[in-house]
Design a protein around this motif. Sequence first.
Motif, PDB file in Angstrom:
ATOM      1  N   MET A   9     -30.505  23.606 -26.920  1.00  0.00           N
ATOM      2  CA  MET A   9     -31.090  23.236 -25.633  1.00  0.00           C
ATOM      3  C   MET A   9     -30.040  22.541 -24.773  1.00  0.00           C
ATOM      4  O   MET A   9     -29.063  21.994 -25.285  1.00  0.00           O
ATOM      5  N   PRO A  10     -30.213  22.555 -23.435  1.00  0.00           N
ATOM      6  CA  PRO A  10     -29.279  21.827 -22.574  1.00  0.00           C
ATOM      7  C   PRO A  10     -29.389  20.329 -22.816  1.00  0.00           C
ATOM      8  O   PRO A  10     -30.467  19.797 -23.069  1.00  0.00           O
ATOM      9  N   LEU A  11     -28.271  19.646 -22.745  1.00  0.00           N
ATOM     10  CA  LEU A  11     -28.273  18.198 -22.889  1.00  0.00           C
ATOM     11  C   LEU A  11     -28.983  17.573 -21.693  1.00  0.00           C
ATOM     12  O   LEU A  11     -28.701  17.934 -20.546  1.00  0.00           O
ATOM     13  N   PRO A  12     -29.924  16.656 -21.907  1.00  0.00           N
ATOM     14  CA  PRO A  12     -30.616  16.018 -20.780  1.00  0.00           C
ATOM     15  C   PRO A  12     -29.649  15.335 -19.817  1.00  0.00           C
ATOM     16  O   PRO A  12     -28.550  14.916 -20.206  1.00  0.00           O
ATOM     17  N   ASP A  13     -30.060  15.204 -18.562  1.00  0.00           N
ATOM     18  CA  ASP A  13     -29.181  14.656 -17.528  1.00  0.00           C
ATOM     19  C   ASP A  13     -28.720  13.238 -17.827  1.00  0.00           C
ATOM     20  O   ASP A  13     -27.648  12.825 -17.402  1.00  0.00           O
ATOM     21  N   ASN A  14     -29.518  12.463 -18.525  1.00  0.00           N
ATOM     22  CA  ASN A  14     -29.180  11.071 -18.765  1.00  0.00           C
ATOM     23  C   ASN A  14     -28.441  10.850 -20.080  1.00  0.00           C
ATOM     24  O   ASN A  14     -28.279   9.726 -20.533  1.00  0.00           O
ATOM     25  N   GLU A  15     -27.978  11.910 -20.718  1.00  0.00           N
ATOM     26  CA  GLU A  15     -27.269  11.794 -21.988  1.00  0.00           C
ATOM     27  C   GLU A  15     -25.875  12.405 -21.879  1.00  0.00           C
ATOM     28  O   GLU A  15     -25.647  13.328 -21.104  1.00  0.00           O
ATOM     29  N   SER A  16     -24.950  11.864 -22.674  1.00  0.00           N
ATOM     30  CA  SER A  16     -23.619  12.449 -22.817  1.00  0.00           C
ATOM     31  C   SER A  16     -23.464  12.945 -24.249  1.00  0.00           C
ATOM     32  O   SER A  16     -24.284  12.620 -25.122  1.00  0.00           O
ATOM     33  N   LEU A  17     -22.429  13.725 -24.494  1.00  0.00           N
ATOM     34  CA  LEU A  17     -22.241  14.287 -25.825  1.00  0.00           C
ATOM     35  C   LEU A  17     -22.053  13.200 -26.883  1.00  0.00           C
ATOM     36  O   LEU A  17     -22.452  13.361 -28.037  1.00  0.00           O
ATOM     37  N   TYR A  18     -21.443  12.099 -26.499  1.00  0.00           N
ATOM     38  CA  TYR A  18     -21.342  10.945 -27.391  1.00  0.00           C
ATOM     39  C   TYR A  18     -21.105   9.706 -26.541  1.00  0.00           C
ATOM     40  O   TYR A  18     -20.728   9.793 -25.365  1.00  0.00           O
ATOM     41  N   ALA A  19     -21.350   8.548 -27.134  1.00  0.00           N
ATOM     42  CA  ALA A  19     -21.161   7.285 -26.430  1.00  0.00           C
ATOM     43  C   ALA A  19     -19.673   6.939 -26.400  1.00  0.00           C
ATOM     44  O   ALA A  19     -19.021   6.864 -27.455  1.00  0.00           O
ATOM     45  N   THR A  20     -19.128   6.761 -25.213  1.00  0.00           N
ATOM     46  CA  THR A  20     -17.705   6.477 -25.063  1.00  0.00           C
ATOM     47  C   THR A  20     -17.398   5.041 -25.472  1.00  0.00           C
ATOM     48  O   THR A  20     -18.077   4.102 -25.056  1.00  0.00           O
ATOM     49  N   ARG A  21     -16.378   4.877 -26.291  1.00  0.00           N
ATOM     50  CA  ARG A  21     -15.898   3.548 -26.650  1.00  0.00           C
ATOM     51  C   ARG A  21     -14.726   3.202 -25.724  1.00  0.00           C
ATOM     52  O   ARG A  21     -13.671   3.832 -25.783  1.00  0.00           O
ATOM     53  N   TRP A  22     -14.934   2.210 -24.872  1.00  0.00           N
ATOM     54  CA  TRP A  22     -13.939   1.874 -23.861  1.00  0.00           C
ATOM     55  C   TRP A  22     -12.926   0.830 -24.315  1.00  0.00           C
ATOM     56  O   TRP A  22     -11.979   0.546 -23.591  1.00  0.00           O
ATOM     57  N   TRP A  23     -13.126   0.255 -25.490  1.00  0.00           N
ATOM     58  CA  TRP A  23     -12.217  -0.816 -25.910  1.00  0.00           C
ATOM     59  C   TRP A  23     -11.646  -0.503 -27.290  1.00  0.00           C
ATOM     60  O   TRP A  23     -11.885  -1.202 -28.247  1.00  0.00           O
ATOM     61  N   ASN A  24     -10.882   0.576 -27.345  1.00  0.00           N
ATOM     62  CA  ASN A  24     -10.165   0.936 -28.569  1.00  0.00           C
ATOM     63  C   ASN A  24      -8.766   0.343 -28.504  1.00  0.00           C
ATOM     64  O   ASN A  24      -7.896   0.828 -27.770  1.00  0.00           O
ATOM     65  N   LEU A  25      -8.532  -0.696 -29.240  1.00  0.00           N
ATOM     66  CA  LEU A  25      -7.235  -1.381 -29.243  1.00  0.00           C
ATOM     67  C   LEU A  25      -6.583  -1.286 -30.603  1.00  0.00           C
ATOM     68  O   LEU A  25      -7.264  -1.224 -31.616  1.00  0.00           O
TER      69      LEU A  25
END
Length: 211
Positions: free
Chosen positions: A195-211
Amino acid sequence: TVTAGVNSELSTRLYHELRVNYSSNARTWEGEIGTRGGASPLTRADLLPTPGVFWGLFLDQSTNLWVADEWGAVQRQFNLVDSVTATAGAHEIKFGVDLRHLALRIDGDGYAQVMTFATEAEIVSGVGTAFITQNIPRTPVMWSYSAYAQDTWRLAPSLTLTYGIRWDANPAPFVGDGGRPFVLRGSDPSTQRVMPLPDNESLYATRWWNL
C-alpha cells in the motif's frame, strides 16, 4: 562525471578547499525473440497490437509469454565537500561539511502481461496461468549530510595526537515527483498487503544527532 575543485590560501595560517562532483548514468533493458533453431518469432500483432511494447518468449524452468513496455533507469548524484584548515602553534584544526544528493528514476513497464506454462501438458493444451501487472515509474530521492571538526596536535617531534568529532544525518528517502512510496504492511504472509505510505509517515524515523 564532472568534478571541479578550488584550493585557496586565505592567509598564512588559513586554507580553504572545495570539491564539487556531479555524475549521471543510465541503463535500459530490452529484448527480442530470435529465430535460433528454426523458431518462428511471434509478431506484435499476434500478442498485443500496441506500439512500443516489449514481448518475449522465455524457456527456462517454465515457459513464459511476456508482453511489456521497455524500461530503464537513470541515476544522478551531486556531492559537495568543503573544508577549512587553520594552524595555530602546534595545532592544525580542520572543519568540514559533506553534502550528498542522490536522485533516481526507475522507469516501469506500464503494462505487463505474463502467460506461464509450468508443465508440458499445459504447453500442449495451450492452457496456462496468466496475470497482468502495472509498474509505474519511481523517483526516489535521498539526501545525506555530514560535518566534522578535527585537531591534529603535535605534542613532540615524534608524537602527534589526532582527535575530532563527526556528525551524520541520513533523512528517510522520499519520492521526488510528490507521490508516496509503496510499503509492505503486515507480518503474516496470508494478510500482508502492499500500500502507499500515508502522507504523515516516512519510511523510517530520521536520527538527527549521530555523533
